[in-house]
Design a protein around this motif. Sequence first.
Motif, PDB file in Angstrom:
ATOM      1  N   LYS A   1       0.820  -1.212   0.000  1.00 54.36           N
ATOM      2  CA  LYS A   1       0.000   0.000   0.000  1.00 54.36           C
ATOM      3  C   LYS A   1       0.852   1.260   0.000  1.00 54.36           C
ATOM      4  CE  LYS A   1      -4.460   1.337   1.814  1.00 54.36           C
ATOM      5  NZ  LYS A   1      -5.563   0.950   2.705  1.00 54.36           N
ATOM      6  N   ASP A   2       2.001   1.244   0.694  1.00 56.03           N
ATOM      7  CA  ASP A   2       2.829   2.447   0.742  1.00 56.03           C
ATOM      8  C   ASP A   2       3.388   2.796  -0.630  1.00 56.03           C
ATOM      9  OD1 ASP A   2       4.943   0.340   0.865  1.00 56.03           O
ATOM     10  OD2 ASP A   2       6.258   2.091   1.130  1.00 56.03           O
ATOM     11  N   ALA A   3       3.682   1.778  -1.462  1.00 54.51           N
ATOM     12  CA  ALA A   3       4.195   2.035  -2.812  1.00 54.51           C
ATOM     13  C   ALA A   3       3.113   2.674  -3.684  1.00 54.51           C
ATOM     14  CB  ALA A   3       4.688   0.741  -3.443  1.00 54.51           C
ATOM     15  N   LEU A   4       1.869   2.217  -3.503  1.00 57.05           N
ATOM     16  CA  LEU A   4       0.760   2.800  -4.260  1.00 57.05           C
ATOM     17  C   LEU A   4       0.516   4.239  -3.821  1.00 57.05           C
ATOM     18  CD1 LEU A   4      -0.928   1.561  -6.499  1.00 57.05           C
ATOM     19  CD2 LEU A   4      -2.679   0.993  -4.811  1.00 57.05           C
ATOM     20  N   ASN A   5       0.637   4.510  -2.543  1.00 56.04           N
ATOM     21  CA  ASN A   5       0.475   5.880  -2.042  1.00 56.04           C
ATOM     22  C   ASN A   5       1.591   6.788  -2.556  1.00 56.04           C
ATOM     23  OD1 ASN A   5      -1.803   5.134  -0.613  1.00 56.04           O
ATOM     24  ND2 ASN A   5      -0.697   4.743   1.284  1.00 56.04           N
TER      25      ASN A   5
ATOM     26  N   ASP B   1       1.061  13.495 -17.089  1.00 51.82           N
ATOM     27  CA  ASP B   1       1.810  12.357 -17.614  1.00 51.82           C
ATOM     28  C   ASP B   1       0.888  11.138 -17.650  1.00 51.82           C
ATOM     29  OD1 ASP B   1       3.502   9.940 -17.665  1.00 51.82           O
ATOM     30  OD2 ASP B   1       5.166  11.377 -17.565  1.00 51.82           O
ATOM     31  N   SER B   2       0.429  10.787 -18.853  1.00 53.92           N
ATOM     32  CA  SER B   2      -0.574   9.724 -18.968  1.00 53.92           C
ATOM     33  C   SER B   2      -0.001   8.354 -18.603  1.00 53.92           C
ATOM     34  CB  SER B   2      -1.143   9.691 -20.388  1.00 53.92           C
ATOM     35  OG  SER B   2      -0.119   9.474 -21.336  1.00 53.92           O
ATOM     36  N   HIS B   3       1.293   8.123 -18.864  1.00 52.88           N
ATOM     37  CA  HIS B   3       1.885   6.813 -18.546  1.00 52.88           C
ATOM     38  C   HIS B   3       1.875   6.561 -17.040  1.00 52.88           C
ATOM     39  CE1 HIS B   3       4.545   3.376 -18.471  1.00 52.88           C
ATOM     40  NE2 HIS B   3       5.388   4.032 -17.692  1.00 52.88           N
ATOM     41  N   VAL B   4       2.313   7.546 -16.266  1.00 50.48           N
ATOM     42  CA  VAL B   4       2.354   7.388 -14.812  1.00 50.48           C
ATOM     43  C   VAL B   4       0.936   7.298 -14.258  1.00 50.48           C
ATOM     44  CG1 VAL B   4       3.118   8.432 -12.646  1.00 50.48           C
ATOM     45  CG2 VAL B   4       4.564   8.592 -14.668  1.00 50.48           C
ATOM     46  N   ARG B   5       0.038   8.090 -14.813  1.00 44.62           N
ATOM     47  CA  ARG B   5      -1.364   8.040 -14.363  1.00 44.62           C
ATOM     48  C   ARG B   5      -1.961   6.651 -14.615  1.00 44.62           C
ATOM     49  NH1 ARG B   5      -5.862  11.804 -13.562  1.00 44.62           N
ATOM     50  NH2 ARG B   5      -4.322  13.461 -13.534  1.00 44.62           N
ATOM     51  N   MET B   6      -1.666   6.082 -15.777  1.00 47.91           N
ATOM     52  CA  MET B   6      -2.209   4.765 -16.091  1.00 47.91           C
ATOM     53  C   MET B   6      -1.601   3.681 -15.197  1.00 47.91           C
ATOM     54  SD  MET B   6      -4.604   5.129 -18.253  1.00 47.91           S
ATOM     55  CE  MET B   6      -4.903   3.454 -18.799  1.00 47.91           C
ATOM     56  N   LEU B   7      -0.344   3.856 -14.794  1.00 49.20           N
ATOM     57  CA  LEU B   7       0.249   2.938 -13.820  1.00 49.20           C
ATOM     58  C   LEU B   7      -0.562   2.915 -12.533  1.00 49.20           C
ATOM     59  CD1 LEU B   7       4.149   3.366 -13.748  1.00 49.20           C
ATOM     60  CD2 LEU B   7       2.875   1.274 -14.210  1.00 49.20           C
ATOM     61  N   LEU B   8      -0.948   4.118 -12.074  1.00 45.92           N
ATOM     62  CA  LEU B   8      -1.719   4.220 -10.836  1.00 45.92           C
ATOM     63  C   LEU B   8      -3.122   3.653 -11.025  1.00 45.92           C
ATOM     64  CD1 LEU B   8      -1.947   5.127  -7.927  1.00 45.92           C
ATOM     65  CD2 LEU B   8      -2.488   7.439  -8.729  1.00 45.92           C
ATOM     66  N   VAL B   9      -3.720   3.905 -12.192  1.00 43.30           N
ATOM     67  CA  VAL B   9      -5.049   3.339 -12.484  1.00 43.30           C
ATOM     68  C   VAL B   9      -5.006   1.819 -12.380  1.00 43.30           C
ATOM     69  CG1 VAL B   9      -6.735   2.950 -14.332  1.00 43.30           C
ATOM     70  CG2 VAL B   9      -5.871   5.257 -13.914  1.00 43.30           C
TER      71      VAL B   9
ATOM     72  N   GLY C   1      -2.809  -0.018 -10.747  1.00 42.25           N
ATOM     73  CA  GLY C   1      -2.573  -0.421  -9.362  1.00 42.25           C
ATOM     74  C   GLY C   1      -3.832  -0.328  -8.512  1.00 42.25           C
ATOM     75  N   LEU C   2      -4.597   0.736  -8.699  1.00 38.54           N
ATOM     76  CA  LEU C   2      -5.846   0.902  -7.944  1.00 38.54           C
ATOM     77  C   LEU C   2      -6.864  -0.160  -8.334  1.00 38.54           C
ATOM     78  CD1 LEU C   2      -6.152   4.794  -8.120  1.00 38.54           C
ATOM     79  CD2 LEU C   2      -5.721   3.445  -6.058  1.00 38.54           C
ATOM     80  N   ALA C   3      -6.917  -0.480  -9.626  1.00 40.52           N
ATOM     81  CA  ALA C   3      -7.848  -1.518 -10.080  1.00 40.52           C
ATOM     82  C   ALA C   3      -7.471  -2.878  -9.485  1.00 40.52           C
ATOM     83  CB  ALA C   3      -7.848  -1.584 -11.603  1.00 40.52           C
ATOM     84  N   ASP C   4      -6.151  -3.173  -9.444  1.00 37.41           N
ATOM     85  CA  ASP C   4      -5.701  -4.436  -8.837  1.00 37.41           C
ATOM     86  C   ASP C   4      -6.094  -4.507  -7.368  1.00 37.41           C
ATOM     87  OD1 ASP C   4      -4.602  -5.261 -11.205  1.00 37.41           O
ATOM     88  OD2 ASP C   4      -2.541  -4.682 -10.696  1.00 37.41           O
ATOM     89  N   ASP C   5      -6.203  -3.313  -6.746  1.00 36.51           N
ATOM     90  CA  ASP C   5      -6.583  -3.237  -5.339  1.00 36.51           C
ATOM     91  C   ASP C   5      -8.100  -3.111  -5.164  1.00 36.51           C
ATOM     92  OD1 ASP C   5      -5.481  -3.370  -2.760  1.00 36.51           O
ATOM     93  OD2 ASP C   5      -5.693  -1.200  -2.469  1.00 36.51           O
ATOM     94  N   HIS C   6      -8.835  -3.236  -6.291  1.00 34.03           N
ATOM     95  CA  HIS C   6     -10.296  -3.163  -6.310  1.00 34.03           C
ATOM     96  C   HIS C   6     -10.825  -1.791  -5.857  1.00 34.03           C
ATOM     97  CE1 HIS C   6     -10.557  -7.850  -5.981  1.00 34.03           C
ATOM     98  NE2 HIS C   6      -9.958  -7.432  -7.087  1.00 34.03           N
ATOM     99  N   ARG C   7     -10.034  -0.769  -6.065  1.00 36.01           N
ATOM    100  CA  ARG C   7     -10.479   0.599  -5.739  1.00 36.01           C
ATOM    101  C   ARG C   7     -10.996   1.229  -7.017  1.00 36.01           C
ATOM    102  NH1 ARG C   7      -5.037   1.835  -2.380  1.00 36.01           N
ATOM    103  NH2 ARG C   7      -5.647   4.024  -2.486  1.00 36.01           N
ATOM    104  N   TRP C   8     -12.170   0.722  -7.479  1.00 36.95           N
ATOM    105  CA  TRP C   8     -12.703   1.064  -8.789  1.00 36.95           C
ATOM    106  C   TRP C   8     -13.000   2.556  -8.931  1.00 36.95           C
ATOM    107  CZ3 TRP C   8     -11.524  -3.310 -10.783  1.00 36.95           C
ATOM    108  CH2 TRP C   8     -11.795  -4.511 -10.126  1.00 36.95           C
ATOM    109  N   GLY C   9     -13.639   3.123  -7.923  1.00 40.48           N
ATOM    110  CA  GLY C   9     -14.048   4.531  -8.016  1.00 40.48           C
ATOM    111  C   GLY C   9     -12.859   5.449  -8.240  1.00 40.48           C
ATOM    112  N   GLN C  10     -11.780   5.230  -7.471  1.00 42.84           N
ATOM    113  CA  GLN C  10     -10.589   6.062  -7.613  1.00 42.84           C
ATOM    114  C   GLN C  10      -9.933   5.852  -8.981  1.00 42.84           C
ATOM    115  OE1 GLN C  10      -9.179   4.687  -3.475  1.00 42.84           O
ATOM    116  NE2 GLN C  10      -7.970   6.526  -3.837  1.00 42.84           N
ATOM    117  N   ALA C  11      -9.913   4.597  -9.436  1.00 42.97           N
ATOM    118  CA  ALA C  11      -9.314   4.300 -10.742  1.00 42.97           C
ATOM    119  C   ALA C  11     -10.093   4.981 -11.864  1.00 42.97           C
ATOM    120  CB  ALA C  11      -9.269   2.794 -10.962  1.00 42.97           C
ATOM    121  N   ILE C  12     -11.422   4.928 -11.779  1.00 42.11           N
ATOM    122  CA  ILE C  12     -12.268   5.551 -12.808  1.00 42.11           C
ATOM    123  C   ILE C  12     -12.087   7.065 -12.812  1.00 42.11           C
ATOM    124  CG2 ILE C  12     -14.687   6.053 -13.395  1.00 42.11           C
ATOM    125  CD1 ILE C  12     -15.291   3.111 -12.518  1.00 42.11           C
ATOM    126  N   ALA C  13     -12.046   7.674 -11.638  1.00 41.31           N
ATOM    127  CA  ALA C  13     -11.855   9.127 -11.563  1.00 41.31           C
ATOM    128  C   ALA C  13     -10.511   9.545 -12.162  1.00 41.31           C
ATOM    129  CB  ALA C  13     -11.950   9.589 -10.111  1.00 41.31           C
TER     130      ALA C  13
END
Length: 506
Positions: free
Chosen positions: A430-434, A446-454, A456-468
Amino acid sequence: MRQFGALVAAALVLAPAAARAEWKKYDTAHFVIYSESGEKEVTRLAERLEGVDGLMRMASGLKSDVEPVKVRIYQVASNAEVERAINDPNSGVEGFYTTNVFGPFAVTPRHTNAAGDFTPELVLHHEYAHHFMLQYFPAVYPGWYTEGYAELIGSSKFLPDGKIAYGMPARHRGDDISASWVSMEDILLKSPDKIHNFDLYGQGWAMTHFLTFSPTRAPQLRKYLALLSTGASQEDAARAFGDLGELNREAHKYLDLGSFSYRPVAVPIAKPVIRKVDPVSAGEAALIPEIIAFRDDDPSGIRKDTDRAREIKARNETLAHIREKAERYATDPFALYFLAQADYGDGDYRGAEAAADRLLALQPGHVRGLVVKSLCVAQAAGRAAGAQRTQLAAEARRLALKANQGDHDDPLPLVAYYQSYHLAGLKAPKDALNILSQAVATMPQDSHVRMLLVEGLADDHRWGQAIALIMPIANDTHPTPQRDAARAVLAKLQAEAAMANGSPAA
């Protein structure tokens, strides 16, 4: 006569050296300007850029304690150099803005054939408005407002008394906006690909001007944009304007009257505007054509085969030039870093690591050199197994942490820290994702870094944050491979979120 001839010859030999322009780097509060023009011309450019930045800060209410992310401005000699950078000769492009691993930058020509109001300065201010919106207010914006706001800022004029005429009409968009007017009901309610013959820039500017300067409509615009950002549908957000038919009639009448109000705004600029001047190394100066042409986004999403082949060919030519010049400037730290970064982007991880090692031998604490080295080690971890994978991933993490200690404000060491897990094929804690979230907050465009986070959030089932997070890319005004890919991912995320919300275990 011989003596006179010798003096003339001497003068001819000396003149080019005396007149030779040198690249210098000029730091201001919000920009880093690279130019050969000399301090007088750069000061004028800097004052106007800082004025536009100050205008947007005042108009948006951005707090003064928000740490600025400086934009690099490359002032090149002519439009021809701009066109070469975008691989589009004879396009007449007056400048552009983009971002890559080096961060956000804009390119503007010193000399141009442009006539009338459509000047390189207008284009530069228009493009900086895009950066300002993406950097400090990343959200979901409709295309007409994204371009309309940039036109509103770009068309603002500097008055003789030093004030900025905020809201001057965009005369360069011509007089046919009214004749080609598309109903605002269609624009607000329909999908952009279902609206035909819509002048995104011209009518977008007219709509934005009307809604910004109308005392009754301006609060409705703010409410409309806020609703979109919270995930409201187009229909629900459009209700902020009330009767859309009446809105359309008012806006069209406003345009036809042609009496556009503007506000002379005094924007204070700290003096001296140029805070520091540094020479540019010989290697970096030689590589400026490659710096402004360098693209590190994924070209595989370009749908048309001929366009994709043309883009890849241009990138390969740029990479060949980078390698040739880096060999010529073998002890120049910037040249070595650029080579390492370019090789890494090309998938040549051995070449990238070798260049990074050479750089770190010269400057052991070079932050970006440590980042590339960390990424290369993480790639090696991904190819290894068992204890070797764990050991290499830990080394990649150590290098990322060392880079972070060298510069706490640089977001790339944060990305490298996350990649020490992700590229190694390990579950990121979780600390790496934060930490990755902090990097996205610093470089939201930066779309590449943003998509990395998307991801990671999806893998963590944090759908709402990933969609936003993916919405700004999926709703980009311009049709790009990144937008197409983001829309496919968005549809998948929305389906997974709906499934999770509809299941008894959710």
